[in-house]
Design a protein around this motif. Structure first.
Motif, mmCIF file in Angstrom:
data_model
loop_
_atom_site.group_PDB
_atom_site.id
_atom_site.type_symbol
_atom_site.label_atom_id
_atom_site.label_comp_id
_atom_site.label_asym_id
_atom_site.label_seq_id
_atom_site.Cartn_x
_atom_site.Cartn_y
_atom_site.Cartn_z
ATOM 1 N N ASP A 1 0.831 -1.197 0.000
ATOM 2 C CA ASP A 1 0.000 0.000 0.000
ATOM 3 C C ASP A 1 0.869 1.252 0.000
ATOM 4 O O ASP A 1 1.985 1.250 0.512
ATOM 5 C CB ASP A 1 -0.961 -0.014 1.192
ATOM 6 N N HIS A 2 0.370 2.294 -0.610
ATOM 7 C CA HIS A 2 1.121 3.544 -0.710
ATOM 8 C C HIS A 2 0.156 4.720 -0.729
ATOM 9 O O HIS A 2 -0.979 4.613 -1.184
ATOM 10 C CB HIS A 2 2.004 3.562 -1.958
ATOM 11 N N LEU A 3 0.622 5.823 -0.210
ATOM 12 C CA LEU A 3 -0.165 7.041 -0.125
ATOM 13 C C LEU A 3 -0.121 7.760 -1.466
ATOM 14 O O LEU A 3 0.950 7.938 -2.046
ATOM 15 C CB LEU A 3 0.412 7.950 0.963
ATOM 16 N N VAL A 4 -1.285 8.148 -1.958
ATOM 17 C CA VAL A 4 -1.395 8.930 -3.187
ATOM 18 C C VAL A 4 -2.012 10.274 -2.809
ATOM 19 O O VAL A 4 -3.050 10.313 -2.139
ATOM 20 C CB VAL A 4 -2.269 8.218 -4.241
ATOM 21 N N GLU A 5 -1.352 11.342 -3.217
ATOM 22 C CA GLU A 5 -1.848 12.684 -2.917
ATOM 23 C C GLU A 5 -2.213 13.396 -4.208
ATOM 24 O O GLU A 5 -1.596 13.156 -5.248
ATOM 25 C CB GLU A 5 -0.780 13.508 -2.192
ATOM 26 N N ARG A 6 -3.175 14.273 -4.110
ATOM 27 C CA ARG A 6 -3.536 15.102 -5.251
ATOM 28 C C ARG A 6 -3.980 16.456 -4.718
ATOM 29 O O ARG A 6 -4.878 16.537 -3.872
ATOM 30 C CB ARG A 6 -4.663 14.459 -6.038
ATOM 31 N N ALA A 7 -3.334 17.486 -5.201
ATOM 32 C CA ALA A 7 -3.674 18.840 -4.759
ATOM 33 C C ALA A 7 -5.097 19.182 -5.204
ATOM 34 O O ALA A 7 -5.530 18.787 -6.285
ATOM 35 C CB ALA A 7 -2.685 19.838 -5.343
ATOM 36 N N ARG A 8 -5.801 19.899 -4.349
ATOM 37 C CA ARG A 8 -7.170 20.316 -4.668
ATOM 38 C C ARG A 8 -7.350 21.777 -4.288
ATOM 39 O O ARG A 8 -6.778 22.256 -3.318
ATOM 40 C CB ARG A 8 -8.178 19.473 -3.892
ATOM 41 N N LEU A 9 -8.180 22.423 -5.069
ATOM 42 C CA LEU A 9 -8.553 23.799 -4.780
ATOM 43 C C LEU A 9 -10.076 23.867 -4.813
ATOM 44 O O LEU A 9 -10.680 23.581 -5.855
ATOM 45 C CB LEU A 9 -7.948 24.752 -5.819
ATOM 46 N N LEU A 10 -10.676 24.164 -3.691
ATOM 47 C CA LEU A 10 -12.129 24.197 -3.560
ATOM 48 C C LEU A 10 -12.763 22.887 -4.015
ATOM 49 O O LEU A 10 -13.790 22.856 -4.674
ATOM 50 C CB LEU A 10 -12.718 25.370 -4.356
ATOM 51 N N GLY A 11 -12.093 21.769 -3.700
ATOM 52 C CA GLY A 11 -12.599 20.448 -4.030
ATOM 53 C C GLY A 11 -12.326 19.992 -5.450
ATOM 54 O O GLY A 11 -12.648 18.875 -5.821
#
Length: 164
Positions: A88-98
Motif C-alpha cells: 500500500d502507498h499514499l497517493v496525494e492530489r492537490a485540490r482547490l475548492l474540491g
C-alpha cells in the motif's frame, strides 16, 4: 504514465549469492540511501525467515507513505531469488475548492526508487548508483545552491529586478 505504473516500476526480482543476514544488511544500507532529508524515511518494520517489510514514513515519522517488502527463496547452488514488491502507498492530489489540480503523486516514490536501485546494486554486486538530488527544487527552496544562485543572479542582472 499513470501513478500506479510509476509505483509498479519500483518492483524487481534478481538472483544473488548473499545469505539472509547479508540481504537484511543490504536492505538497511538501501534504506539509508532512500532517505530524503525532512521528507521520507524508510526503515525495517518486520522480519521473517523469508523476508523483510520496510515502511516509508513522511516528515516527523507521523504519516505512513509506503510499504515495501523484500522476500527471498532458495534457488539452489547457494543462490537465492530476491523480490522487491510495493504494498500500500499514499497517493496525494492537490485540490482547490474540491477540484483536483494536476497529476496525483506518491510522496515516497523518489525514496522508493533510490531504495530499489541501491538494493538491486547491493544484491547483484553492480556499482552503487550515485545519490541523486531529491528531484526538482521547489521554487521556494532556500537557501539556493551555487548553480541556482548563479542562475538567479544572472537573470536578475538581465532583467534589472530582484528575484531574491
Amino acid at each position: 504514465m499513470a501513478v500506479q505504473d510509476d509505483v509498479a516500476a519500483v518492483a524487481f526480482a534478481v538472483e544473488t549469492e548473499l545469505g539472509p543476514a547479508q540481504i537484511r544488511a543490504a536492505g538497511r544500507r538501501a534504506a539509508e540511501a532512500g532517505r530524503r532529508y525532512m521528507r521520507t524515511t524508510i526503515s525495517e518494520s518486520h522480519a521473517t525467515r523469508s523476508g523483510v517489510r520496510y515502511l516509508a514514513y513522511g516528515p516527523g515519522g507521523f504519516v505512513r507513505q509506503m510499504a515495501l517488502r523484500v522476500s527471498w527463496e532458495e534457488a539452489g547452488a547457494g543462490r537465492r531469488r530476491v523480490w522487491l514488491s510495493v504494498g500500500d502507498h499514499l497517493v496525494e492530489r492537490a485540490r482547490l475548492l474540491g477540484i483536483p489540480l494536476g497529476r496525483a503523486t506518491v510522496p515516497a516514490l523518489w525514496s522508493a526508487r533510490r531504495f530499489a536501485a541501491a538494493l538491486r546494486s547491493e544484491l547483484t554486486g553492480a556499482p552503487r548508483p550515485e545519490r541523486g538530488s531529491d528531484g526538482p527544487a521547489a521554487p521556494t527552496s532556500w537557501p539556493p545552491d551555487g548553480a541556482q544562485l548563479r542562475r538567479l543572479t544572472a537573470s536578475t542582472a538581465r532583467s534589472g529586478r530582484s528575484s531574491l
